[in-house]
Design an enzyme around this catalytic site. Sequence first.
Site, PDB file in Angstrom:
ATOM      1  N   LYS A 147     -12.850  -4.121  -4.596  1.00  0.00           N
ATOM      2  CA  LYS A 147     -13.538  -3.228  -5.549  1.00  0.00           C
ATOM      3  C   LYS A 147     -13.417  -3.691  -7.004  1.00  0.00           C
ATOM      4  CE  LYS A 147     -13.390   0.997  -2.797  1.00  0.00           C
ATOM      5  NZ  LYS A 147     -12.989   2.399  -2.748  1.00  0.00           N
ATOM      6  N   ILE A 163      -9.546  14.889  -0.645  1.00  0.00           N
ATOM      7  CA  ILE A 163     -10.482  13.796  -0.371  1.00  0.00           C
ATOM      8  C   ILE A 163     -10.097  13.083   0.929  1.00  0.00           C
ATOM      9  CG2 ILE A 163     -11.068  13.514  -2.794  1.00  0.00           C
ATOM     10  CD1 ILE A 163      -9.395  10.904  -2.734  1.00  0.00           C
ATOM     11  N   ALA A 197      -3.192   9.385  -9.321  1.00  0.00           N
ATOM     12  CA  ALA A 197      -3.871   8.542 -10.320  1.00  0.00           C
ATOM     13  C   ALA A 197      -4.064   7.136  -9.754  1.00  0.00           C
ATOM     14  CB  ALA A 197      -3.058   8.510 -11.610  1.00  0.00           C
ATOM     15  N   GLY A 198      -4.328   7.052  -8.447  1.00  0.00           N
ATOM     16  CA  GLY A 198      -4.576   5.751  -7.812  1.00  0.00           C
ATOM     17  C   GLY A 198      -6.042   5.368  -7.936  1.00  0.00           C
ATOM     18  N   GLY A 199      -6.489   4.461  -7.060  1.00  0.00           N
ATOM     19  CA  GLY A 199      -7.866   3.981  -7.125  1.00  0.00           C
ATOM     20  C   GLY A 199      -8.879   5.106  -6.990  1.00  0.00           C
ATOM     21  N   ALA A 200      -8.726   5.933  -5.972  1.00  0.00           N
ATOM     22  CA  ALA A 200      -9.685   7.022  -5.747  1.00  0.00           C
ATOM     23  C   ALA A 200      -9.577   8.055  -6.873  1.00  0.00           C
ATOM     24  CB  ALA A 200      -9.407   7.679  -4.399  1.00  0.00           C
ATOM     25  N   GLY A 235     -12.450  16.908   2.873  1.00  0.00           N
ATOM     26  CA  GLY A 235     -12.711  15.591   2.285  1.00  0.00           C
ATOM     27  C   GLY A 235     -14.046  14.968   2.671  1.00  0.00           C
TER      28      GLY A 235
HETATM   29  P1  ATR Z   1      -6.126   5.033  -3.319  1.00  0.00           P
HETATM   30  O1  ATR Z   1      -6.945   3.831  -3.717  1.00  0.00           O
HETATM   31  O2  ATR Z   1      -6.400   5.517  -1.916  1.00  0.00           O
HETATM   32  O3  ATR Z   1      -6.185   6.121  -4.336  1.00  0.00           O
HETATM   33  P2  ATR Z   1      -3.599   4.090  -4.350  1.00  0.00           P
HETATM   34  O4  ATR Z   1      -4.333   3.429  -5.469  1.00  0.00           O
HETATM   35  O5  ATR Z   1      -2.501   3.340  -3.667  1.00  0.00           O
HETATM   36  O6  ATR Z   1      -4.611   4.507  -3.203  1.00  0.00           O
HETATM   37  O7  ATR Z   1      -3.043   5.508  -4.886  1.00  0.00           O
HETATM   38  C1  ATR Z   1      -2.293   6.376  -4.099  1.00  0.00           C
HETATM   39  C2  ATR Z   1      -1.944   7.632  -4.914  1.00  0.00           C
HETATM   40  O8  ATR Z   1      -1.086   8.454  -4.090  1.00  0.00           O
HETATM   41  C3  ATR Z   1      -1.160   7.370  -6.184  1.00  0.00           C
HETATM   42  O9  ATR Z   1      -1.416   8.389  -7.123  1.00  0.00           O
HETATM   43  C4  ATR Z   1       0.285   7.429  -5.677  1.00  0.00           C
HETATM   44  O10 ATR Z   1       1.251   7.710  -6.670  1.00  0.00           O
HETATM   45  P3  ATR Z   1       1.902   6.509  -7.562  1.00  0.00           P
HETATM   46  O11 ATR Z   1       0.875   6.145  -8.584  1.00  0.00           O
HETATM   47  O12 ATR Z   1       3.130   7.080  -8.132  1.00  0.00           O
HETATM   48  O13 ATR Z   1       2.166   5.377  -6.577  1.00  0.00           O
HETATM   49  C5  ATR Z   1       0.187   8.591  -4.737  1.00  0.00           C
HETATM   50  N1  ATR Z   1       1.245   8.573  -3.715  1.00  0.00           N
HETATM   51  C6  ATR Z   1       1.358   7.720  -2.673  1.00  0.00           C
HETATM   52  N2  ATR Z   1       2.451   8.023  -1.951  1.00  0.00           N
HETATM   53  C7  ATR Z   1       3.058   9.066  -2.562  1.00  0.00           C
HETATM   54  C8  ATR Z   1       4.243   9.837  -2.306  1.00  0.00           C
HETATM   55  N3  ATR Z   1       5.044   9.561  -1.251  1.00  0.00           N
HETATM   56  N4  ATR Z   1       4.552  10.833  -3.154  1.00  0.00           N
HETATM   57  C9  ATR Z   1       3.760  11.122  -4.215  1.00  0.00           C
HETATM   58  N5  ATR Z   1       2.629  10.441  -4.502  1.00  0.00           N
HETATM   59  C10 ATR Z   1       2.281   9.430  -3.696  1.00  0.00           C
END
Ligand code: ATR
Length: 272
Positions: free
Chosen positions: A73, A229, A139-142, A252
């Site tokens: 992406k 989602i 705050a990840g990719g999605a 979602g």
């Molecule tokens: P995607 O592209 O699917 O959004 P991603 O970019 O890996 O995947 O983002 C995952 C999101 O879930 C992030 O906000 C992540 O928090 P961090 O930025 O602190 O990594 C959150 N997340 C994943 N596992 C988690 C957990 N065990 N507890 C809290 N937040 C979690």
Amino acid sequence: MTRITGHTAVLGVIADPIAHVRAPQVFNPLFEAVGIDAVLVPVHVAPDGLATALDGLRRTLNLRGLAVTIPHKVAIARLCDTLGDNGRRVGAVNAVRFEDGPNGERCLVGDMFDGRGYVAGMRAGGFDFDGKRVLQIGAGGAGMAIAFAVAEAGATALTIANRTPAKAEELAARVAVEFPGCAVRGAPADTDPGGYDVIVNTTSLGLKQDDPLPLDVERADRGCTISEIIMTPERTALLDRAEARGHPIHFGRPMLEHQAELILRFFGFETA
Ligand code: ATR
């Protein structure tokens, strides 16, 4: 099954690995249902071959465009000649199309529909973001795509809460620059969920059965809409708990369904 002829428009979904992609199952039945002569096939390209593959695909004249997924992406956004607003803001694309440029060259045009698909799905389900206060967890990719789309849809306040607060702060700052009419701030994951019209979980919490809840629903305002989602499972523990407490809930899947419509239009097909 679509009858493929020399007239059939060809589309792809580019990914690595490829086996898990869902776009063929989403788009091909849709083409059939709305009578579009097109087919979408999986295209497996590894990151180290991406630029070369795209160059070849660009010269494939009946290839209309590609859905883009993990891990391409961000990389494909950088290889695009033109980016739509959301693709530019987010810095990532999930669809690209080939377009004839002014000198006969084929240009690559990309955009990101994750967030707008979510907003369109919520609107179809009766929730309009205009004037609303929003708490986004993750705050990840999605999450990135959704934060921009929610602000674009007219939310007046947006709090982005994340396990890693620095990522939430950074995203909030970027959204605030693009949408000064929306009061955006970053926060830690355990921020108070009270005081919002809608809460959206964009974290991966809920994918696995033993995941903890992404927020304490007990502290959300009565009447606050809770949305996900995550598509599998359809009914996450968060939605279960929220519904039991009388909150309106949103699944979602509509995000994907409404996104497909937006992407078809981006590819140049009439959908209605
Ligand atoms: P995607 O592209 O699917 O959004 P991603 O970019 O890996 O995947 O983002 C995952 C999101 O879930 C992030 O906000 C992540 O928090 P961090 O930025 O602190 O990594 C959150 N997340 C994943 N596992 C988690 C957990 N065990 N507890 C809290 N937040 C979690």
